[in-house]
Design an enzyme around this catalytic site. Sequence first.
Site, PDB file in Angstrom:
ATOM      1  N   HIS A 143    -139.565 -19.284  97.205  1.00 48.68           N
ATOM      2  CA  HIS A 143    -138.685 -18.698  98.212  1.00 48.68           C
ATOM      3  C   HIS A 143    -139.427 -18.612  99.544  1.00 48.68           C
ATOM      4  O   HIS A 143    -140.629 -18.843  99.636  1.00 48.68           O
ATOM      5  CB  HIS A 143    -138.144 -17.318  97.782  1.00 48.68           C
ATOM      6  CG  HIS A 143    -139.095 -16.178  97.956  1.00 48.68           C
ATOM      7  ND1 HIS A 143    -138.701 -14.869  98.022  1.00 48.68           N
ATOM      8  CD2 HIS A 143    -140.441 -16.139  98.071  1.00 48.68           C
ATOM      9  CE1 HIS A 143    -139.744 -14.083  98.176  1.00 48.68           C
ATOM     10  NE2 HIS A 143    -140.815 -14.817  98.196  1.00 48.68           N
ATOM     11  N   CYS A 192    -144.958 -14.199 102.367  1.00 43.31           N
ATOM     12  CA  CYS A 192    -143.612 -14.551 101.924  1.00 43.31           C
ATOM     13  C   CYS A 192    -142.824 -15.272 103.023  1.00 43.31           C
ATOM     14  O   CYS A 192    -141.731 -15.767 102.777  1.00 43.31           O
ATOM     15  CB  CYS A 192    -142.856 -13.321 101.427  1.00 43.31           C
ATOM     16  SG  CYS A 192    -143.356 -12.830  99.755  1.00 43.31           S
ATOM     17  N   HIS A 221    -143.492 -20.656  98.972  1.00 44.60           N
ATOM     18  CA  HIS A 221    -144.481 -20.268  97.962  1.00 44.60           C
ATOM     19  C   HIS A 221    -143.714 -19.790  96.754  1.00 44.60           C
ATOM     20  O   HIS A 221    -142.517 -19.503  96.828  1.00 44.60           O
ATOM     21  CB  HIS A 221    -145.428 -19.180  98.499  1.00 44.60           C
ATOM     22  CG  HIS A 221    -144.741 -17.883  98.703  1.00 44.60           C
ATOM     23  ND1 HIS A 221    -144.037 -17.603  99.832  1.00 44.60           N
ATOM     24  CD2 HIS A 221    -144.595 -16.809  97.892  1.00 44.60           C
ATOM     25  CE1 HIS A 221    -143.490 -16.404  99.722  1.00 44.60           C
ATOM     26  NE2 HIS A 221    -143.804 -15.893  98.558  1.00 44.60           N
ATOM     27  N   HIS A 281    -143.158 -17.569  92.942  1.00 43.19           N
ATOM     28  CA  HIS A 281    -143.410 -16.355  92.160  1.00 43.19           C
ATOM     29  C   HIS A 281    -143.071 -16.637  90.705  1.00 43.19           C
ATOM     30  O   HIS A 281    -142.169 -17.422  90.409  1.00 43.19           O
ATOM     31  CB  HIS A 281    -142.543 -15.185  92.640  1.00 43.19           C
ATOM     32  CG  HIS A 281    -142.934 -14.660  93.983  1.00 43.19           C
ATOM     33  ND1 HIS A 281    -144.016 -13.836  94.174  1.00 43.19           N
ATOM     34  CD2 HIS A 281    -142.375 -14.839  95.207  1.00 43.19           C
ATOM     35  CE1 HIS A 281    -144.098 -13.516  95.465  1.00 43.19           C
ATOM     36  NE2 HIS A 281    -143.129 -14.126  96.110  1.00 43.19           N
ATOM     37  N   ASP A 333    -134.485 -21.268  87.697  1.00 41.74           N
ATOM     38  CA  ASP A 333    -135.814 -21.644  87.214  1.00 41.74           C
ATOM     39  C   ASP A 333    -136.259 -22.952  87.868  1.00 41.74           C
ATOM     40  O   ASP A 333    -135.515 -23.935  87.888  1.00 41.74           O
ATOM     41  CB  ASP A 333    -135.783 -21.782  85.687  1.00 41.74           C
ATOM     42  CG  ASP A 333    -137.182 -21.828  85.097  1.00 41.74           C
ATOM     43  OD1 ASP A 333    -138.130 -21.313  85.727  1.00 41.74           O
ATOM     44  OD2 ASP A 333    -137.321 -22.371  83.975  1.00 41.74           O
ATOM     45  N   HIS A 334    -137.478 -22.953  88.415  1.00 48.41           N
ATOM     46  CA  HIS A 334    -138.046 -24.099  89.119  1.00 48.41           C
ATOM     47  C   HIS A 334    -137.171 -24.559  90.278  1.00 48.41           C
ATOM     48  O   HIS A 334    -137.113 -25.754  90.587  1.00 48.41           O
ATOM     49  CB  HIS A 334    -138.330 -25.246  88.136  1.00 48.41           C
ATOM     50  CG  HIS A 334    -139.378 -24.892  87.124  1.00 48.41           C
ATOM     51  ND1 HIS A 334    -139.113 -24.759  85.781  1.00 48.41           N
ATOM     52  CD2 HIS A 334    -140.670 -24.569  87.266  1.00 48.41           C
ATOM     53  CE1 HIS A 334    -140.213 -24.395  85.157  1.00 48.41           C
ATOM     54  NE2 HIS A 334    -141.172 -24.261  86.037  1.00 48.41           N
ATOM     55  N   GLU A 379    -141.233  -9.220  90.732  1.00 51.68           N
ATOM     56  CA  GLU A 379    -141.726 -10.334  91.545  1.00 51.68           C
ATOM     57  C   GLU A 379    -143.194 -10.591  91.223  1.00 51.68           C
ATOM     58  O   GLU A 379    -143.668 -11.732  91.271  1.00 51.68           O
ATOM     59  CB  GLU A 379    -141.541 -10.040  93.039  1.00 51.68           C
ATOM     60  CG  GLU A 379    -141.817 -11.246  93.914  1.00 51.68           C
ATOM     61  CD  GLU A 379    -141.649 -10.937  95.391  1.00 51.68           C
ATOM     62  OE1 GLU A 379    -140.674 -11.418  95.989  1.00 51.68           O
ATOM     63  OE2 GLU A 379    -142.494 -10.208  95.943  1.00 51.68           O
TER      64      GLU A 379
HETATM   65 NI    NI Z   1    -142.739 -14.084  98.133  1.00 52.15          NI
END
Ligand code: NI
Length: 137
Positions: free
Chosen positions: A16, A35, A41, A43, A81-82, A126
Amino acid sequence: MARAYVTRRVHFNAAHRMDNPDKSGDWNRTTFGKCNSPNWHGHNYVLEVTVAGTPDSETGYVMDLSELKQIIQERIIAKCDHSNLNMDVDFLRGVLPSTENLAIAFWQQLEPALPEHSLHVVRLYETERNFVEYRGE
Ligand code: NI
């Protein structure tokens, strides 16, 4: 009537970027730190979904967990997912993907698929240490 709380925990990995387009680049960098990384990047998210109810007299279950698993899989995991949460997920279009906003959006995806008034809490981690709960208020 006895009320029991049943939880299913699932994992997904996603990218995200926290970036508020109404604000300046400086504001976004200062507010969101890593972020706001322009190249995204990731999580390792952990999602816990709790349903509540009275155990069925015949099965002893509040809800069949394989059914809950399937609903979470179809409505959340298959899409997130992914994925890139800013760009790839239909129900997250236009949503600033903070853990808070994701937990609320996941609730909105799950609630209509579950028995009425059964969804109790959506808890989204997260990181191991940071998590958000949403209870539908
Ligand atoms: Ni983040």
